[in-house]
Every structure is written in structure tokens, then in C-alpha cells.
Motif scaffolding. Structure first.
Motif, mmCIF file in Angstrom:
data_model
loop_
_atom_site.group_PDB
_atom_site.id
_atom_site.type_symbol
_atom_site.label_atom_id
_atom_site.label_comp_id
_atom_site.label_asym_id
_atom_site.label_seq_id
_atom_site.Cartn_x
_atom_site.Cartn_y
_atom_site.Cartn_z
ATOM 1 N N GLY A 84 97.268 -45.831 -106.445
ATOM 2 C CA GLY A 84 95.929 -45.262 -106.363
ATOM 3 C C GLY A 84 95.884 -43.791 -106.040
ATOM 4 O O GLY A 84 94.919 -43.310 -105.427
ATOM 5 N N VAL A 85 96.913 -43.055 -106.444
ATOM 6 C CA VAL A 85 96.949 -41.621 -106.175
ATOM 7 C C VAL A 85 96.154 -40.883 -107.249
ATOM 8 O O VAL A 85 96.445 -41.010 -108.437
ATOM 9 C CB VAL A 85 98.399 -41.102 -106.164
ATOM 10 N N PRO A 86 95.145 -40.123 -106.858
ATOM 11 C CA PRO A 86 94.385 -39.363 -107.856
ATOM 12 C C PRO A 86 95.208 -38.201 -108.378
ATOM 13 O O PRO A 86 95.834 -37.470 -107.611
ATOM 14 C CB PRO A 86 93.171 -38.866 -107.060
ATOM 15 N N MET A 87 95.243 -38.025 -109.677
ATOM 16 C CA MET A 87 95.981 -36.922 -110.282
ATOM 17 C C MET A 87 95.062 -36.065 -111.127
ATOM 18 O O MET A 87 94.322 -36.582 -111.967
ATOM 19 C CB MET A 87 97.130 -37.447 -111.161
ATOM 20 N N GLU A 88 95.121 -34.769 -110.921
ATOM 21 C CA GLU A 88 94.439 -33.828 -111.789
ATOM 22 C C GLU A 88 95.320 -33.540 -113.001
ATOM 23 O O GLU A 88 96.528 -33.815 -113.001
ATOM 24 C CB GLU A 88 94.149 -32.523 -111.030
ATOM 25 N N ALA A 89 94.722 -32.965 -114.016
ATOM 26 C CA ALA A 89 95.469 -32.676 -115.240
ATOM 27 C C ALA A 89 96.636 -31.724 -114.998
ATOM 28 O O ALA A 89 97.636 -31.749 -115.725
ATOM 29 C CB ALA A 89 94.531 -32.103 -116.296
ATOM 30 N N THR A 90 96.514 -30.881 -113.960
ATOM 31 C CA THR A 90 97.561 -29.895 -113.678
ATOM 32 C C THR A 90 98.569 -30.382 -112.633
ATOM 33 O O THR A 90 99.476 -29.644 -112.256
ATOM 34 C CB THR A 90 96.934 -28.578 -113.189
ATOM 35 N N ASP A 91 98.405 -31.615 -112.141
ATOM 36 C CA ASP A 91 99.319 -32.159 -111.136
ATOM 37 C C ASP A 91 100.589 -32.701 -111.790
ATOM 38 O O ASP A 91 100.564 -33.185 -112.921
ATOM 39 C CB ASP A 91 98.664 -33.304 -110.360
ATOM 40 N N ILE A 92 101.673 -32.638 -111.033
ATOM 41 C CA ILE A 92 102.932 -33.250 -111.438
ATOM 42 C C ILE A 92 103.296 -34.298 -110.390
ATOM 43 O O ILE A 92 103.265 -34.028 -109.188
ATOM 44 C CB ILE A 92 104.066 -32.209 -111.546
ATOM 45 N N ALA A 93 103.616 -35.503 -110.856
ATOM 46 C CA ALA A 93 104.089 -36.556 -109.959
ATOM 47 C C ALA A 93 105.612 -36.623 -110.035
ATOM 48 O O ALA A 93 106.203 -36.483 -111.108
ATOM 49 C CB ALA A 93 103.483 -37.900 -110.355
ATOM 50 N N LEU A 94 106.236 -36.830 -108.883
ATOM 51 C CA LEU A 94 107.683 -36.992 -108.810
ATOM 52 C C LEU A 94 107.992 -38.225 -107.964
ATOM 53 O O LEU A 94 107.329 -38.477 -106.949
ATOM 54 C CB LEU A 94 108.374 -35.787 -108.177
ATOM 55 N N ARG A 95 108.985 -38.996 -108.401
ATOM 56 C CA ARG A 95 109.488 -40.062 -107.536
ATOM 57 C C ARG A 95 110.214 -39.409 -106.368
ATOM 58 O O ARG A 95 110.996 -38.464 -106.556
ATOM 59 C CB ARG A 95 110.433 -40.967 -108.328
#
Length: 408
Positions: A84-95
Motif C-alpha cells: 500500500g505504498v503510494p508512488m508518484e510518477a517520479t518515484d523509484i521503488a527499490l527492494r
């Protein structure tokens, strides 16, 4: 008509000399799968598109019918959906894995990866350690989120997708050549070791003979994903049953229902039967058309290099998942089609994934076949029934295609 996929993550392997040249799947006692094989279509399927990294992310997308070359934007963003983490278009997710590194070396870059899962650390222990990291490293740009077991997440606001190495690909190796080239990510990983190495939780774990979770490891960077609804794509209402955030995230992105099973933990001693029971209930009582049962244990045992435990995991899938689903659906009087397969191989020899094709078994309760084969890699290869584009296999399961083979 009901449809079921039982996916043993990393279940496929190579012939192993100590098993007399058999694979773990071939050696394991799997009476339920072998009984089905004699009434089923079997063959090999390529789940990893050419040129893509072999992993549970690309492979499970493929098995669910999503062409990874079209839909894949990175592993971590799928896990972000799950928690349920909100992400913006400019966000990067990393494990942000919690891993075990050696301690004797003076310099961080000279250490080795002992364990990519920190002894399959519990979520409860991991949450304590991640909070210690968060207090020091988190700011307005880098945010940490607790996942499951050793698998956690960092969101990099306004970041960039950078090449990063998966820790399970380099077990036992010196980490220097595999650390992030991006300076801030490297510094954060190095600092996490200083924070965690003498943390009371890790001292206590070592006293109990458990591997300490003494460093973060960043990998799997990607951008916000966008998947077509599974129901819209297939016309089937589906449920996902998995203990792994990646699969839960795929389900969220595909607008499938996630069913949480008590005691399902992604490890060797997960609640196998609970997953099977949940799938049958969803199909028989709750009116769903499709159930995806994902079991992580064979993959974890492959990464650990534990042949005995990989065989044990395969046998548990056969006894508690396959046998339960088949018997209960038969008893309920349901017509159903059942697909059994791994997502990718995780060979004991390599302790990481390969892109080799994997064996599939497709059973139709309405029209049992009369065959002589068993379910394993050798028999599936001899069947000469190859599905070259893995994402098309679901069309065969759902009877949207009657092609016996796909080319190209």
C-alpha cells in the motif's frame, strides 16, 4: 468451470549427480502430480522473454498472461502495490533486503554475502531492525517501508532507475564488485551495516544460532506499474494466494483479490494446506473463477543450496496443495482445469535463477487423457510440447486457444 494455477516457485532444477542424475522434482515422491500427469498434457514453457533477467517478477507476470516486455517496470514497484505504498510518477521503488554479511573484514566492500534472507528472519524481528535504520537514514527523499520477512522497500523520491545486483545472485562472493555505483545508495548500505551489526536484536539472534540481519541490500529498482485488470483481460474473477509481497503486488495491480492465509510465511514450513483450503473455498463457496496458489519454498531452498529441503518443499506441495485441491474440487463436483508449473528454475548448483524453460502440467477434469508419463523436467521435454511465449500459456488454460503449440 473453475481454473487453478499451482506454482512452485523455483521448483525446476538440473540433473544432480548425488540423485543419480535426477532433478529434485524427478527424485521427490510426488504421487499426486504423477497421477495427474497420466491424465494430462505436459510440456515445457519459456516464462522468461529473451533478453530479460530471470526472476519471479517477470516469470509470474508471464504465467498470469501479462507479457513482461509490455508490463514490467521493475520488481520493487510491484511490491510497493502490495504493502500500500503510494508512488508518484517520479518515484523509484527499490527492494531493501536485510541480508547477512561476513564480519571479519575491515572494509565493507571486502565482506561476503552469507545469506540473502538473514536466516529467513521473521517479519517481527525485521521490523525492529528496519526501524533502527529508519531513525538514522530516512529523510524527505528516502522512505523505508516494512514488508515481509527479509523483503522490505525503499522509495526514492525523484530518483532514477539505476543498475543494481540481486543479493541471491552473489551468495558467498565478495560484494565489492556488486555494490551500487550510485554514491548515496552505496553510502546508505554501508551505514546500515554500522547501525545493525551490533544491534541488540542481532546479538540475541547470534546467541540463538541464527544469522544476523546486519546490512541492507538495495536492488530491483523500478517505476510505478500499470497492469490491465485480470478480470477485464480474461473475463475471470481471480484470487491470489501467496505469502510474498511481489505476488500480492501483482494481484493488486491486476485487481485480483489477495487472500491472506494464517501461517503462510514464504518459507519451508509455510501453511501449505491452508493455501489449498483457501483456494477451494474461494472457488466453491465464494464464486471466484480462478485461483493462483503461489508457494515460495522451493525457490528459497534453491537459494540456500539445500537439496534435502528443496525436495521436502516439492513433496509438501504435492501432498498438501495438489492432492488437497484435486480431491476437494472433485468432491465438490466442480468441473475444473488445473495448471501446475514452476515460474523459473532455481538450480541447487547455482543458487540463483536461470531463464531455462520449465515443465508444465495441464489437467482437465472433464476430459482426462490416457498417458504414460510422470511430471518432471525429463518427461516434459520428451513430450515435445513447447510453449515458446510463456504469457500465452494462460490462454490454453482458459480455453481461449486450442493451439497445441506456440512458436516464436
Amino acid at each position: 468451470m473453475k481454473y487453478v494455477i499451482i506454482l512452485g516457485d523455483g521448483m525446476a532444477d538440473e540433473p544432480i549427480p548425488v540423485l543419480g542424475g535426477k532433478t529434485p522434482l524427478e527424485y521427490a515422491k510426488t504421487p499426486a502430480m504423477d497421477r495427474l500427469a497420466k491424465m494430462s498434457r505436459i510440456g515445457m514453457v519459456h516464462t522468461i522473454p529473451e533478453g530479460m533477467q530471470p526472476g519471479s517478477d517477470t516469470a509470474n507476470l508471464s504465467v498470469l498472461g501479462y507479457d513482461p516486455k509490455k508490463y514490467y517496470t521493475g520488481r520493487s514497484p510491484l511490491e510497493a502495490l502490495s504493502i500500500g505504498v503510494p508512488m508518484e510518477a517520479t518515484d523509484i521503488a527499490l527492494r531493501a533486503n536485510l541480508v547477512t554479511l561476513t564480519k571479519d573484514e575491515e572494509n565493507y566492500k571486502d565482506r561476503k554475502i552469507l545469506d540473502h534472507s538473514a536466516g529467513e528472519i521473521s517479519t517481527e524481528d525485521a521490523a525492529v531492525l528496519l526501524e533502527a535504520v529508519r531513525e538514522v537514514l530516512e529523510d524527505d527523499v528516502y522512505k523505508f517501508y516494512t514488508g515481509t520477512s527479509y523483503r522490505h522497500l525503499m522509495i526514492w523520491k525523484g530518483g532514477q532507475v539505476v543498475p543494481l545486483e540481486a543479493p541471491h545472485d552473489h551468495l558467498g562472493q565478495v560484494i565489492g564488485d556488486f555494490l551500487p555505483k550510485e554514491k548515496k545508495l552505496y553510502e546508505m548500505m554501508k551505514k546500515s551495516y554500522d547501525i545493525l551489526v551490533d544491534h541488540p536484536m542481532n546479538i540475541e539472534r547470534e546467541k540463538r544460532g541464527l544469522n544476523p540481519a546486519n546490512s541492507l541490500w538495495f536492488w530491483g529498482a523500478g517505476t510505478r506499474p500499470s497492469l490491465t485488470s485480470f478480470e477485464e483481460k480474461t473475463g475471470k474473477r481471480g484470487v491470489m494466494i501467496s505469502a510474498v509481497d511481489l505476488l500480492k503486488g501483482i494481484a493488486v495491480g491486476a485487481s485480483m483479490k489477495n487472500i491472506i492465509v494464517e501461517g503462510a510465511n514464504g518459507g519451508l514450513h509455510t501453511n501449505y494446506k491452508g493455501k489449498a483450503d483457501a483456494a477451494v473455498k474461494a472457488l466453491v463457496e465464494d464464486g471466484y473463477d480462478f485461483a493462483y496458489i503461489h508457494i515460495e519454498a522451493p525457490d528459497e531452498m534453491g537459494h540456500q543450496g539445500s537439496l534435502e529441503h528443496k525436495i521436502q518443499a516439492i513433496e509438501s506441495i504435492d501432498r498438501f496443495v495438489v492432492d488437497t485441491v484435486v480431491k476437494d474440487l472433485d468432491q465438490a463436483g466442480e468441473d475444473y482445469r488445473l495448471l501446475i508449473l514452476p515460474d523459473h528454475p532455481t538450480p541447487i548448483r547455482l543458487r540463483t535463477h536461470t531463464a531455462d524453460p520449465v515443465p508444465f502440467l495441464l489437467y482437465d477434469s472433464r476430459a482426462p487423457r490416457k498417458e504414460s508419463w510422470l511430471y518432471n523436467e525429463r518427461e516434459a521435454q520428451k513430450a515435445h510440447d513447447d510453449v515458446a511465449a510463456g504469457y500465452k500459456l494462460i490462454d490454453i488454460l482458459l480455453e481461449k486457444s486450442d493451439h497445441m503449440r506456440f512458436g516464436g
